[in-house]
Enzyme design. Structure first.
Site, short mmCIF file in Angstrom:
data_model
loop_
_atom_site.label_atom_id
_atom_site.label_comp_id
_atom_site.label_asym_id
_atom_site.label_seq_id
_atom_site.Cartn_x
_atom_site.Cartn_y
_atom_site.Cartn_z
N CYS A 59 -3.52 7.32 -4.46
CA CYS A 59 -3.23 5.89 -4.33
C CYS A 59 -1.81 5.57 -4.80
CB CYS A 59 -4.24 5.04 -5.07
SG CYS A 59 -3.99 3.25 -4.81
N CYS B 39 0.86 -1.18 0.00
CA CYS B 39 0.00 0.00 0.00
C CYS B 39 0.89 1.23 0.00
CB CYS B 39 -0.93 0.00 1.21
SG CYS B 39 -2.05 1.42 1.26
#
Length: 338
Positions: A253, A90
């Site tokens: 993101c 992530c």
């Protein structure tokens, strides 16, 4: 009565929450972070649910668990937890956790200005800048990223026939570029993109095999990226990333930007070293670059992308998971829908 205590640093990366567990995490078995991830999912997924879902979290919560380094050259390790699961990688949580670790003085890097972090998807190296005791920039080089499938045709009932690319940047993403049946993410409400994102994940998983060619444990699509035109002239593109069933990324993101950098490079839209300014739903921004090219063990062309952004600590918290309480291990509203 059994009560578990978890101490956390709270913050956000370009608007997307990061809850980093710094005390209370279980000992995990295995030789690599990928082994640790598998063991955690099998034995301790209740910790993820307890800290990410309601009533302690919410449908867009994301976080990490801080662990000692696994590799000799690493400074520390991270396990990624969020509402959609325990992810291999992530990006926004990496930027946030690196910033938190440094500002809180939890780790002294082996090389000032650089940190090396073991994660389930591999190992990432980050350069950082500080002003006083504040981290002002984190630029990490991600795991090898690549375009796996081009021009996959799917039919979404509400939009019709769509062509999507499927790229990897630590997680797999169907990337929906602007096209005749999709004029851009700015034309739709976030809730609509979330609903369609869930459908897109299912459609892609039913249509084509999505599996990392060098690691069969990394497979399937749990995200979707809807692209669009930037809001301002200081950005090159915009995207709304959907993760799992409920999460709408507030940041651009990190793994999604990595996947899009790899996609654009493979299509000749981005050169090595060129800046790609990627904007989020709320207008925050990551800077993506192709640092270098490489090949996977399977022979597929890939790139090492870098992602640059900022994160901020908003507080500290201690959470109790009391087994005697209702909803001790968290819940989502969707679990109560027939």
């Amino acid at each position: 009565m059994t009560r578990h205590n978890f101490k956390c640093i709270e913050g956000h990366t370009e608007g997307m929450p990061v809850r980093m567990v710094i005390d209370g995490a279980p000992t995990l078995l295995g030789a690599t972070m990928n082994d640790f991830r598998s063991f955690f999912v099998e034995q301790y997924d209740w910790i993820r649910r307890s800290l990410m879902l309601e009533p302690r979290g919410h449908s867009h919560m994301s976080g990490t668990i801080l662990y000692p380094p696994v590799s000799a050259n690493a400074d520390f390790s991270l396990l990624f937890i969020e509402t959609s699961g325990c992810l291999p990688m992530c990006g926004h949580a990496s930027i946030g956790s690196i910033s938190f670790v440094l500002e809180a003085g939890l780790v002294v890097p082996k090389r000032p200005g650089t940190v090396v972090v073991d994660v389930p998807a591999g190992q990432l190296t980050a350069r950082y800048e500080m002003s006083g005791d504040m981290v002002t920039s984190v630029r990490f080089t991600n795991v090898p990223s690549f375009l796996l499938h081009r021009d996959v045709e799917v039919v979404l009932p509400q939009l019709g026939r769509l062509s999507v690319d499927i790229a990897y940047g630590g997680n797999f993403y169907p990337i929906v570029e602007v096209q005749p049946n999709f004029p851009g993410c700015e034309h739709f409400a976030p809730e609509q993109l979330l609903e369609w994102g869930r459908e897109m994940q299912a459609l892609v998983n039913d249509t084509i095999e999505v599996m990392h060619p060098d690691n069969q444990a990394i497979r399937g699509v749990k995200h979707c990226m809807w692209t669009g035109h930037p809001m301002r002239e200081d950005a090159d593109a915009r995207a709304v990333v959907i993760a799992g069933e409920s999460l709408i990324d507030r940041s651009p993101c990190g793994t999604g930007t990595s996947a899009r950098v790899a996609q654009r490079f493979a299509r000749g839209l981005l050169r090595e070293g060129e800046v790609f300014r990627h904007q989020s739903l709320i207008g925050s921004r990551f800077i993506g670059r192709v640092e270098s090219t490489t090949k996977l063990e399977s022979g597929i062309d890939a790139v090492f992308p870098s992602i640059e952004g900022r994160a901020w600590i908003t507080g500290r918290a201690e959470y109790y998971v009391d087994e005697s309480q209702p909803y001790a291990h968290g819940f989502t509203l969707r679990e109560f829908v027939a």
